[in-house]
Each structure stands twice: as structure tokens, then as C-alpha cells.
Write an enzyme that holds these catalytic residues in place. Structure first.
Site, short mmCIF file in Angstrom:
data_model
loop_
_atom_site.label_atom_id
_atom_site.label_comp_id
_atom_site.label_asym_id
_atom_site.label_seq_id
_atom_site.Cartn_x
_atom_site.Cartn_y
_atom_site.Cartn_z
N ASP A 58 0.78 -7.57 2.40
CA ASP A 58 1.04 -6.15 2.12
C ASP A 58 2.54 -5.84 2.03
OD1 ASP A 58 0.79 -3.46 1.82
OD2 ASP A 58 -0.60 -3.17 3.49
N HIS A 64 0.82 -1.22 0.00
CA HIS A 64 0.00 0.00 0.00
C HIS A 64 0.85 1.26 0.00
CE1 HIS A 64 0.11 0.16 4.55
NE2 HIS A 64 0.05 1.44 4.31
N SER A 118 4.04 2.35 8.36
CA SER A 118 3.80 1.27 7.41
C SER A 118 5.06 0.94 6.65
CB SER A 118 2.70 1.66 6.43
OG SER A 118 1.48 1.32 6.98
#
Ligand code: ARG
Ligand code: ASP
Length: 717
Positions: A228, A92, A652
Site C-alpha cells: 500500500d 489507498h 494512513s
């Protein structure tokens, strides 16, 4: 008293729990602030293995992702995993870039992308990768010349000058970049020195059905099964230093990269995370929480829902629209969903009440410390005034300004106002802006969004705060916003890319009147002027009173709770968080396990549902139990795990490391019941979510067949 003490000791003995409480710690303070606690929890190395300004250490293997022009605003983190500049981050995080490379013919979002040699890697314009080399406390120098009795303006300008001087001196004679940031609400200042690379290429990304598996449905939710991750490579000039993109650049050879732990993590294992958390606001007063929870979040949620619904409806009908809007809708939906969870968490844990209790305690403390006397009442006065007008701001910022064409038009105000000739280069610039906007623009979506958002704007912003231009339109179309948008989008130059490009080509200032007469431009400039004249001054005068109060409150809290080690709120600077691999109890009588496996992917599989449509090849690997060396003792491939590290947006892609500093996963999310952690962290319920590195390796190896990448990494079994 004595009995309680005994019980506490017994509890500690029985459970052996040393809590890794909240905190995002500073690399240069690990030794003084947290290393003892880290060792107690199981960490096996030393503080200077994590960070050192004079020997290679883990900080040299952590990458902060930024964009050209804003390289310090790290939007994500990555970890270097080879001696050839290969790093791994989240899917992402790379999503926008993968999307930019995607076309109907090469749909990398759907199919994934893998470079089987360096020549296949894809350049990403505007992506920067920074490595933090040195960080130190420069408070004393920054506050030199600042005395108690100075006005805020004078104080701020002295600080600004001092910051410039420190930043300049810090990098003299080097190719580094420096940034001084305020910490603890501006009571302290620290310098960060970075080496920033700008040739960063895409190496690998799984299909969205793996990298975004579960989509927005599972986003912010545990148990999770999202693969991810994505891989990039840093390139450098012949001297191994940052260089602008060139086909002659060489893979960067880092001072340090992470080895990968090829074995399982287990429950209660120590983990730590290094990266760039963006924003937390752990020390806000109750009145500020009220503003966010009761005013801002609900309005934003409602307005975003309209945009999301419109985008998704059109995306379902066309592959072209899906490619255009996938990255946009993901961004809009991400914050939307977090705000919903945040409200629930704040309510469930009675955070406003808890903050009010703390404020009572603070007032007692302030009774004998007069300089803190007014803080809480000042807070309440200011925030109640903000709360009274805050909704209108939301209808401007989350409403009117979110119409894509209106945002786009803002780029033309420079042209409209140009007083001298507009150079050929400026024209070319504008034309390429138009092209890149239109590459991902689908007008029917924007028209409906306009209609919906402006309807809300009209009924929620009092007439006296609306632009005249808009009121006129409302009257003309008798509040029929569909008719209004039909007419505006039909009559404007900006909704037709071909006409617009012809218009810009050969632009002279004589053409400005066409812009000024354009109905959508008029609406845009009316909105900006109305906000700037009618609302901005009010907000400015209220918000500018806050920083000195925040500062004093922070200082007072630290005095009042002098036994506690405070961590400064996240501000996109380098941090370390640590904790344990652990599940949690989301609700009464429910306990969540700390990890998920590939079985869960198969259980969720449903070709009818876009978010759960497992790729055929993955189903085959599963059916054949073709797991290579990536399954664990139970024969399952681990997918994700939850842990107690305190993280936020920006974390992230952060490397998740074990007690030996080996990579065991990549952070990518937080669990639903604890997403209020940016405002209030609760160790019982707040969990970060990571992809297990073995799932990423399994996909690279077995799914993508990218043996070249497996060979490049150092996997320790
Ligand atoms: N919630 C995660 C974060 O804040 C992941 C977001 C991307 N995924 C998505 N489905 N929109 O970045
Ligand atoms: N998903 C977030 C990120 O992109 C992480 C979080 O907010 O927990 O940084």
C-alpha cells in the site's frame, strides 16, 4: 501490598517491558509528556529532532494531505524522502487521484503508473500538501474575556473572535496558513501554522494487484500482504514557496526529508509515527458507546451492505463500471467493515461495562466535587433521548442521501433558488460539475440502490418524519419501489447528462420552474425540508447540550486521575505515536507473528479471485528470487509488519520511523481485533499495520524499474 509491589518489579525485570500505552501526542509537548518513556523504549534522538519551530526537524518532512478548500482536514499523511519534494504515502490515499487519471486505454488502477522523469508526472487538481511549521498552546489568549457565568452563546462568540485574531496574527507577513483547534473537549486551544502547497503531482503507483492486494477481503486484517504505497512530488514556485500549478514550477526543496533505513526492523524495535490522526473519542461515556454500537453502527452496516453488493455485482461485469466505481466502493466498504470490527471489539472487551464502572468511580469523586455532580445523569438523560430518534437520522443520512443522484441534485438548489441572473461562469461551473459526476456514474447501479435504500427508509422512518412528496410516491406506486424508481429515473432531467447540459447552457431564472417541477428534485428537496423541519431541531437541541458536559467531564476525569498524562483525542492535527514492533494473540491459543513476507503473497495467489490475483511479473521475480538488495538475512523480502503505535484514520501513509528517525515503513491500517481503538484502546490487542519500506523499494526498483526514484532517495544500509 508489598508482595504485589515485588511481583511488579520482578515482572518488569524479567520481561523488560515498558509499555507504550495508548496515546497520540503533541509535538510541542513531547519533552514534557513522553520523551522519557520514548527513550526508555529505545528512541535515540531528542525531542527537538522530532519537532522544533526554529530548526529543521522531522515535522518539516511530514506532509498532511488535504483538498482545496479544506486543506486542514487531512485525510492522509505522507513523508518526504528526497531533496526534490518527493514524498511517499499509501496507494489507498492516492487511489481517488489514480482513478481520476485512469481510462480504458490508460488503466493506471490495473497497470500501475510510473514517471521515469519529471515531465511524465501527473497533476492532481484539488490535492494539497501541508507541512506543519509551528504549534503552540494559545488557551490563555483564546479564553480571554471568558468567565464562568457567561451563557454558552456569548462564550462561543468570544472564543470565535479570539480564534480569528490569533489565526490572523500568527501568519502576518508570511505566506503561511494558521488554524486554532480545540483540544481536550474544548478545555484547551492550540495553534498550528502550516505551509500549504497546491501543485502536487503523481509520480508512481503500483498496480492495484500490489497496492490493494487482498482488497476489501484483507482490509483491516492482519496478517497482511498489501503493497500500500504511492509516490507524489510537491512543486513550488521559483522562490520555493507554494504556487498554483504551472508547468514552470520546480520540484520543492524541503527543509528536511527522511533517510531510509535499508535494513530490517526486528521484533520489539522501537518505532514512532508522525502524522494526522483524524478522530478518536476515547473519553465518551457509556451511553454514547451504546448509541454507536447498538444503533448507529448496525443500521449503517446494513445499509452499506446493500450498496456494496450492488456496486460489486456490476463491477464484476464490466471494466468500465469497475474503473468508475472502484474508488467509491472502496470508501463505502472501508467504514462498513470497520464498524463491524468495532462492534465485535467493544463487545469482547465489555467496553460499556468498563465505562459504567469508570462512571461509578466518577460519581464517587463528584460527591465531594459538586460541580461534577450532575454529569453522568445528564449524559444518560440526553443520550437516551438521542437514542430514541437516532435510527431515523441514519435512514436519512446513510439511506436516502446516499442515492448518488439525490446527492448530485443538491448542487442544483442554488440554481433553482437563484434570484438574479446566473452568470456565464456559474453555468460553466455547473456544466463541469455535471461532466465530472457523469464521468463516474453508472445509472443502473444507482437505480437499484435507490430502490433498496428507499425501501428501508419507507419501513423504518415513521410516516410523521417522512417527506410528504415521498408518501405521495409510495401511495401512487403502492409501495412498489422498483416501479417508483423506474418512473423517477425515467422522467427526471437529472438522469440525462446531455439534456441537462443543454438545459444549463444559457440558464436564466425563468428555467427554475423546470427544476422545481422535476420529480427527483422534488423528492430531494422534500427530503431536505422534512429532515430540517422535523428532525434537525430535535437533534440540535439535544446535541447542543453535550459540549459543555463533555468539557466538564474531561476536566473532572483529569482531576480524578491526576497521575495520568492524558492525550487529547485526535482531531486531524499533527501527532506523534510510539511503540514497538510486535505481534499479538488474536484469540485463545493463537499467536500472530509481527511480520509477513513475500512468501505469503505467493501463498495467497489465486488468479480466480480478484483480490488475490498476483501480477505475472511479481510471480516471475519471486520464481527467480530476483530480490536485489531488498531481502533480509533469511533471504525473504519483508512485506508488512505490525506494531503497537496508536493510530487512526488519517494516519494512513504516515512515516514509520526507527530509533534514529529513519524511515522503516508506512502506516496503512489496523488489525481487526483492535479496530475499536477509536473508542477504546487496549494495548494487548491494538496493532497498527505498516508496509515495510523495503517492499516498496523492491517494487519501485525490481517491478517498475524506476531506478530514477531509487537514486533520488537516501537509503542507508
Ligand atoms: N483500512 C484502511 C484505512 O482505513 C485502508 C483502506 C483502503 N483499502 C480498502 N480495501 N478499502 O484507510
Ligand atoms: N487506513 C486508515 C487510514 O486511511 C488508518 C487506520 O484507520 O488505521 O488512515
Amino acid at each position: 501490598m508489598k508482595r504485589n509491589f515485588l511481583i511488579a518489579i520482578m515482572l518488569l525485570l524479567v520481561t523488560g517491558v515498558v509499555r507504550a500505552d495508548e496515546g497520540m501526542w503533541l509535538p510541542f509537548r513531547i519533552k514534557s509528556d513522553v520523551i522519557a518513556q520514548m527513550h526508555q523504549l529505545g528512541f535515540l534522538l531528542d525531542a527537538d529532532d522530532i519537532y522544533s519551530s526554529d530548526k529543521p526537524s522531522f515535522n518539516d518532512a511530514v506532509v498532511g494531505l488535504g483538498t482545496e478548500g479544506r486543506p486542514f482536514s487531512h485525510f492522509c499523511t505522507g513523508g518526504l524522502v528526497s531533496d526534490k519534494g518527493l514524498f511517499i504515502t499509501n496507494h489507498h490515499c492516492g487511489y481517488g487521484f489514480i482513478q481520476k487519471h485512469s481510462t480504458m486505454q490508460n488503466d493506471y488502477l490495473t497497470d500501475g503508473f510510473w514517471a521515469y522523469d519529471h515531465s511524465q508526472e501527473l497533476t492532481n487538481i484539488g490535492l494539497t500538501a501541508s507541512i506543519m511549521r509551528r504549534m503552540e498552546d494559545v488557551t490563555e489568549i483564546i479564553l480571554e474575556g471568558v468567565t464562568e457565568n457567561l451563557s454558552h452563546d456569548v462564550r462561543d462568540s468570544i472564543i470565535k473572535l479570539n480564534i480569528l485574531a490569533v489565526e490572523k496574527e500568527a501568519i502576518e507577513g508570511t505566506h503561511y496558513l494558521a488554524k486554532v483547534n480545540p483540544f481536550y473537549n474544548g478545555t484547551e486551544y492550540y495553534l498550528s501554522v502550516y505551509e500549504i502547497f497546491n501543485d502536487v503531482r503523481l509520480v508512481g503507483a503500483p498496480p492495484s494487484a500490489i497496492g490493494k492486494f487482498g482488497g476489501d477481503t484483507d482490509n483491516w486484517v492482519w496478517p497482511r500482504h498489501t503493497g500500500d504505497f504511492a509516490m507524489f512530488r510537491i512543486y513550488a514556485g521559483p522562490d520555493n514557496k507554494p504556487a498554483a500549478y504551472s508547468p514552470d514550477n520546480k520540484p520543492y526543496s524541503p527543509d528536511k526529508f527522511f533517510e531510509i533505513n535499508g535494513n530490517s526492523v526486528a521484533e520489539n524495535d522501537f518505532t514512532f509515527i508522525m502524522g494526522y490522526p483524524g478522530t478518536t473519542q476515547e473519553y465518551l461515556p457509556s451511553a454514547a458507546i451504546e448509541l454507536q454500537k447498538n444503533i448507529q453502527n448496525p443500521i449503517r452496516i446494513q445499509l452499506r451492505e446493500m450498496r456494496i453488493e450492488t456496486m460489486k455485482r456490476h463491477m464484476e461485469q464490466s471494466q468500465e463500471v469497475r474503473i468508475k466505481y472502484s474508488s467509491k466502493v472502496a470508501g463505502v466498504a472501508n467504514a462498513w467493515k470497520k464498524w463491524i470490527g468495532e462492534i465485535q471489539g467493544l463487545d469482547r472487551f465489555d467496553v460499556i461495562y468498563k465505562k459504567q464502572e469508570l462512571e461509578k468511580e466518577f460519581e464517587n469523586f463528584a460527591a465531594s466535587n459538586p460541580k461534577y455532580n450532575e454529569i453522568i445523569s445528564d449524559y444518560n438523560t440526553i443520550y437516551s433521548q438521542i437514542i430514541a430518534i437516532a435510527p431515523y437520522q441514519e435512514y436519512y443520512f446513510e439511506g436516502a442521501y446516499q442515492v448518488e443522484i439525490i446527492r448530485f441534485i443538491s448542487a442544483f438548489s442554488a440554481l433553482a433558488k437563484a434570484e438574479k441572473t446566473v452568470s456565464f461562469e456559474q453555468q460553466e461551473n455547473m456544466i463541469s460539475r455535471v461532466r465530472s459526476f457523469y464521468k463516474d456514474y453508472y445509472l443502473p447501479i444507482d437505480k437499484i440502490v435507490f430502490e433498496k435504500l428507499m425501501t428501508e427508509f419507507s419501513s423504518n422512518v415513521p410516516i410523521e418524519y417522512q417527506p410528504e412528496q415521498f408518501t405521495k410516491l409510495e401511495n401512487r406506486f403502492k409501495n412498489d419501489f422498483k416501479a417508483m424508481s423506474d418512473w423517477l429515473f425515467e422522467s427526471s432531467l437529472f438522469t440525462d447528462s446531455t439534456k441537462l447540459i443543454t438545459f444549463i447552457d444559457g440558464y436564466t431564472i425563468k428555467k427554475a420552474k423546470t427544476i422545481h417541477k422535476d420529480p427527483l428534485y422534488q423528492l430531494y428537496s422534500g427530503l431536505v425540508d422534512a429532515y430540517n423541519m422535523l428532525l434537525a431541531p430535535k437533534f440540535k437541541s439535544l446535541y447542543q447540550e453535550l459540549p459543555p458536559i463533555h468539557k466538564l467531564y474531561m476536566q473532572g476525569l483529569r482531576e480524578m486521575q491526576h497521575d495520568k498524562t492524558f492525550f487529547p483525542d485526535a482531531n486531524s492535527t499533527f501527532r506523534i505515536a510510539f511503540g514497538k514492533v510486535q505481534g499479538y494473540n488474536p484469540k485463545d491459543a493463537i499467536k500472530y507473528h509481527w511480520r509477513t513476507t513475500i512468501d505469503g503473497i505467493i501463498q495467497k495467489n489465486n488468479p480466480e479471485i480478484y483480490d488475490y490475483d498476483v501480477p505475472k511479473k511479481l510471480l516471475e521475480l519471486y520464481a527467480n528470487k530476483d530480490f536485489g538488495s531488498y531481502s533480509d538475512a533469511t533471504g525473504e523480502v519483508p512485506v508488512c509488519f505490525s506494531a503497537t503505535n496508536h493510530t487512526t484514520g488519517g494516519n494512513s501513509g504516515s512515516p514509520v520511523l526507527d530509533a534514529n528517525g529513519r524511515l522503516v515503513g508506512l502506516n496503512f491500517d489496523r488489525a481487526w481485533e483492535g479496530v475499536m481503538s477509536d473508542l477504546y484502546y487496549n494495548p494487548e490487542i491494538c496493532r497498527n499495520i505498516s508496509i515495510d519500506i523495503r517492499y516498496a523499494l523492491f517494487i519501485v526498483d525490481k517491478y517498475a524499474g524506476a531506478q530514477n526514484l531509487i537514486d533520488e532517495m537516501s537509503i542507508i544500509k
